[in-house]
Design a protein around this motif. Structure first.
Motif, PDB file in Angstrom:
ATOM      1  N   SER A 129       1.015  -1.139  -0.003  1.00  0.00           N
ATOM      2  CA  SER A 129      -0.138  -0.125  -0.238  1.00  0.00           C
ATOM      3  C   SER A 129       1.028   1.303   0.049  1.00  0.00           C
ATOM      4  CB  SER A 129      -1.028   0.051   1.218  1.00  0.00           C
ATOM      5  OG  SER A 129      -0.176   0.166   2.327  1.00  0.00           O
ATOM      6  N   GLY A 130       0.289   2.379  -0.640  1.00  0.00           N
ATOM      7  CA  GLY A 130       0.992   3.716  -0.523  1.00  0.00           C
ATOM      8  C   GLY A 130       1.791   3.767  -1.641  1.00  0.00           C
ATOM      9  N   PRO A 131       2.410   4.843  -1.933  1.00  0.00           N
ATOM     10  CA  PRO A 131       3.102   5.210  -3.132  1.00  0.00           C
ATOM     11  C   PRO A 131       4.543   5.004  -2.870  1.00  0.00           C
ATOM     12  CG  PRO A 131       2.526   7.172  -1.571  1.00  0.00           C
ATOM     13  CD  PRO A 131       2.138   6.134  -1.131  1.00  0.00           C
ATOM     14  N   PRO A 141       1.621   4.569  -7.106  1.00  0.00           N
ATOM     15  CA  PRO A 141       1.164   3.570  -6.138  1.00  0.00           C
ATOM     16  C   PRO A 141       2.021   2.294  -6.246  1.00  0.00           C
ATOM     17  CG  PRO A 141      -0.670   4.683  -7.052  1.00  0.00           C
ATOM     18  CD  PRO A 141       0.554   5.132  -7.887  1.00  0.00           C
ATOM     19  N   ARG A 142       2.551   1.716  -4.991  1.00  0.00           N
ATOM     20  CA  ARG A 142       3.230   0.482  -5.190  1.00  0.00           C
ATOM     21  C   ARG A 142       2.669  -0.608  -5.694  1.00  0.00           C
ATOM     22  NH1 ARG A 142       5.300   0.856   0.139  1.00  0.00           N
ATOM     23  NH2 ARG A 142       7.027   1.885  -0.562  1.00  0.00           N
TER      24      ARG A 142
ATOM     25  N   ARG B 200      -2.893  15.410  -8.819  1.00  0.00           N
ATOM     26  CA  ARG B 200      -1.717  15.420  -8.258  1.00  0.00           C
ATOM     27  C   ARG B 200      -0.995  16.474  -9.126  1.00  0.00           C
ATOM     28  NH1 ARG B 200       1.219  10.726  -5.974  1.00  0.00           N
ATOM     29  NH2 ARG B 200       0.044   9.632  -7.686  1.00  0.00           N
ATOM     30  N   ALA B 224      -7.120   6.812  -1.955  1.00  0.00           N
ATOM     31  CA  ALA B 224      -6.468   6.768  -0.503  1.00  0.00           C
ATOM     32  C   ALA B 224      -5.114   6.006  -0.855  1.00  0.00           C
ATOM     33  CB  ALA B 224      -7.250   5.901   0.281  1.00  0.00           C
ATOM     34  N   ASP B 225      -4.883   5.375  -1.772  1.00  0.00           N
ATOM     35  CA  ASP B 225      -3.718   4.653  -1.974  1.00  0.00           C
ATOM     36  C   ASP B 225      -2.631   5.487  -2.885  1.00  0.00           C
ATOM     37  OD1 ASP B 225      -1.943   2.247  -1.363  1.00  0.00           O
ATOM     38  OD2 ASP B 225      -2.263   1.946  -3.704  1.00  0.00           O
ATOM     39  N   SER B 226      -2.922   6.391  -3.406  1.00  0.00           N
ATOM     40  CA  SER B 226      -2.048   7.103  -4.407  1.00  0.00           C
ATOM     41  C   SER B 226      -1.331   8.119  -3.764  1.00  0.00           C
ATOM     42  CB  SER B 226      -3.056   8.247  -5.335  1.00  0.00           C
ATOM     43  OG  SER B 226      -3.672   9.195  -4.389  1.00  0.00           O
ATOM     44  N   GLY B 227      -1.452   8.680  -2.499  1.00  0.00           N
ATOM     45  CA  GLY B 227      -0.519   9.520  -1.761  1.00  0.00           C
ATOM     46  C   GLY B 227      -0.873  11.031  -1.976  1.00  0.00           C
TER      47      GLY B 227
END
Lengths: 305, 375
Positions: A129-131, A141-142, B200, B224-227
């Motif tokens: 999860s997360g970038p 995104p990972r 972004r 939510a997952d994009s940062g």
């Protein structure tokens, strides 16, 4: 429009493309080997996503969820091949379309009966999860990067399977001349079952992987199914390589069209109108691409005439 | 075609002089979006059950979210079943296909959800009552909230179809500052990576989105997952009880606008939430509250007038003499609600994702089209 922005969009297009390839590969294999149009391929995608969501909710493990998705969709594929599809190989395409359309309705209502009408929850695993920050300061995104990696790995595995294994030889022979390989003593029933289950498993894998970043709900497979058909028509029906190139073309055309067309119209029109006209044209872009390919090469990019 | 007949008239003995009201409910019970129709139906039937009346009969049919099927069902209900009142439609395009013809044939239509602008303005009809909202209302409230939150550069997106265009128009009607971008997505789109990259790359300070149903689930998870961590605002349609559980943590803290929430502090609402949960084993959504209110409005009119006397029944409906789950409820001149719209925030209560009210976004809000409705 910066370089970083464009690279990010190209990655998005690639990710969309490789996931489409997972869907289109099964569809094109099944059509190529058995001559069958399988509209229920989208249902197998949905089964993969539902199996993954249910397993993830029960165990909390994403890997188990993926395994469950593969198993459930392959099993569902094998069962419908035995019970329904087998009766259809000698029938014309209209009968196949009707019967597999009926399967869509049965699977959709069945899923509603088991899981209810509300969308299910399936999250991406914590580790992905997360970038992540790529060179040139690109944040991406990972999980989407992982999708690109998995998609490419599956594609490589599939090419190896088709080009270098005994089963691959049989599949290619089946595409070339169905009756002849039967006459040569290949167990055609087993080959068909295997190809169908393999195609189903790929669709189920795509459903589970995509389900984590989208909505797991009844009817989620049909929009993807339409795109997968576009892919195999562009790539040439029956060709795995065609499905791969076609999927990447569709993924990139769709993503870049959505991003660039509204900007292009922004030079001519006011922002609100440009957004609306650009979006309308972008949603047509892949069909225009398909029409263009069909005019230049009616059999598709890699199809045999 | 399956034909579900749910008759509340269990003990209707022959020869009873009481007027029977026959209600035709056309709603979406299968396919994508079935959750909304099921909530409206369950809310409606809960109110009927609680009233314990034997003079109301409800026919329920599934439109499968298809306009042609909705039209066919409406014809059948009007001509073969001779219903007095129609209700249930969720989607604006289906409402546009059914409502004008139904009210022109002298039937009453009570909308538990869809509120297209065409039926609020020039196309309003004395027999058409909207118990939910005019489509623009929640988006206008979001715009008003954006002003009060001090947002000065919003990025806005919605699907490219009439309700999506209404949404962005509604937001812009109240929002006073600049736009960082305006994007229309494909209806039914499930991947928003390209749009999130645009957000972004822009210099926005907030994002307004209208993406109902599964589209909203996909967008919220991917956002939510994009940062990207700009604040999100949206109408309640992406944050109802049915959807939130599928979005999970990705929705926590997001601000959204609604005319109803389960913590509106009135006895009627508390009782509704509790009894809905007891009956169906889940929390009600705003759609369920709308179905519940629709049934109570109908029954309040039945107490005052005979449905055979159209003028009296219309007047009784216009009075809106019922206790709404929303607290105050009144009809404007075009028979659409004049009501408070709230700002809510997504929270987690135990294991369940739900909303709590932060503030009132706009008080006694009426729609922008009422003036165009000929009286």
């Amino acid at each position: 429009m910066s370089f970083v922005f464009l690279v990010e969009q190209v990655l998005n297009g690639l990710q969309f493309g490789v996931m489409l390839f997972l869907m289109a590969a099964g569809l094109t294999l099944i059509f190529g080997v058995m001559g069958l149009i399988n509209l229920a391929h989208g249902s197998l995608y949905m089964i993969g996503a539902f199996a993954a969501a249910a397993t993830a909710a029960a165990t909390g493990s994403f890997l188990l969820a993926l395994a469950a998705a593969l198993a459930a969709s392959a099993l569902a594929g094998a069962v419908i091949e035995r019970l329904v599809i087998r009766q259809l190989y000698d029938r014309d395409h209209l009968d196949q379309v009707l019967a597999t359309f009926a399967l869509i309705l049965i699977f959709s209502e069945g899923a509603r009966w088991v899981f209810g009408s509300f969308p299910l929850y399936l999250a991406i695993p914590e580790a992905l999860s997360g970038p992540v920050t790529l060179p040139f300061g690109i944040e991406y995104p990972r999980y989407r990067l992982a999708l690109i990696g998995i998609g490419l790995a599956v594609a490589a595995g599939l090419f190896w399977l088709i080009s270098s294994t005994r089963i691959g030889v049989q599949i290619r022979a089946g595409e070339a001349d169905r009756e002849m390989i039967g006459a040569l003593g290949v167990d055609i029933d087993r080959l068909y079952l295997l190809v169908f289950a393999l195609g189903a498993a790929l669709a189920g894998l795509a459903g589970a992987l995509i389900g984590a970043i989208q909505s797991v709900q009844v009817g989620m497979g049909e929009p993807v199914l339409i795109l997968a058909f576009v892919v195999i028509v562009i790539g040439g029906i029956g060709s795995i390589r065609g499905a791969f190139i076609g999927a990447l073309l569709v993924g990139l055309t769709d993503t870049l069209g959505r991003v660039l067309l509204p900007g292009l119209f922004g030079l001519l029109l006011d922002p609100a109108a440009a957004a609306s006209v650009g979006a309308s044209l972008a949603s047509m872009a892949i069909y225009i691409l398909m029409a263009g390919v069909l005019i230049a090469r009616p059999q598709g990019l890699f199809g045999s005439a | 075609m399956k034909h579900i007949l749910l008759a509340a008239a269990l003990a209707a003995t022959a020869g009873m002089a009481q007027a029977e009201v026959k209600v035709g409910m056309i709603t979406t019970l299968s396919g994508g979006g079935a959750g909304l129709g099921i909530d409206v139906r369950d809310g409606f039937m809960l109110a009927v059950k609680q009233a314990g009346r034997d003079d109301i009969e409800v026919l329920i049919e599934d439109d499968q979210r298809k306009p042609d099927i909705a039209v066919q069902l409406a014809d059948e209900m009007i001509q073969a079943e001779d219903v007095d009142v129609l209700t249930g439609i969720i989607w604006s395009n289906l409402a546009m296909a059914v409502v004008p013809a139904a009210v022109a044939q002298g039937k009453f239509y009570l909308s538990p959800n869809a509120g297209p602008s065409a039926l609020a303005g020039k196309g309003c009809h004395p027999n058409y009552f909207n118990v939910a909202w005019q489509n623009d209302n929640l988006h206008e409230a979001a715009g008003a909230y954006a002003n009060s939150a001090g947002y000065a550069n919003s990025f806005i997106l919605a699907p490219n179809y009439p309700a999506g265009q209404d949404a962005l128009t509604g937001y812009k009607r109240f929002y006073e500052s600049d736009l960082a971008g305006e994007v229309y997505t494909k209806l039914g789109q499930t991947d928003y990576a390209a749009e999130i990259a645009q957000i972004r790359a822009s210099d926005a300070d907030s994002v307004f989105f209208f993406l109902p149903g599964g589209m909203g689930i996909s967008f919220l998870k991917q956002y939510a997952d994009s940062g990207v961590d700009l604040p999100l605002i949206g109408p309640a349609f992406s944050f109802d009880q049915g959807i939130l559980q599928a979005v999970g943590d990705a929705a926590l803290g997001v601000v959204n606008t609604s005319q109803w929430n389960k913590d509106i502090d009135t006895p009627a609402n508390a009782e509704f939430v509790e009894s809905f949960q007891a009956e169906y084993g889940r929390l009600p959504s705003l759609y369920a509250s709308q179905g519940f209110d629709t049934a109570n409005l109908l029954m309040s009119a039945m107490d005052k007038a005979d449905v055979a006397d159209a003028d009296a029944f219309r007047a009784a409906l216009t009075d809106a003499d019922f206790t709404s789950t929303r607290g105050d409820f009144a009809f404007g001149p075009n028979r659409h609600p004049v009501q408070d719209i709230y700002v809510r925030e997504v929270i987690k209560e135990g294991d369940v994702y739900t909303n709590r009210i932060l503030d009132v976004a706009i008080e006694d809000h009426a729609d922008a089209y009422a003036a165009e409705c000929p009286q």
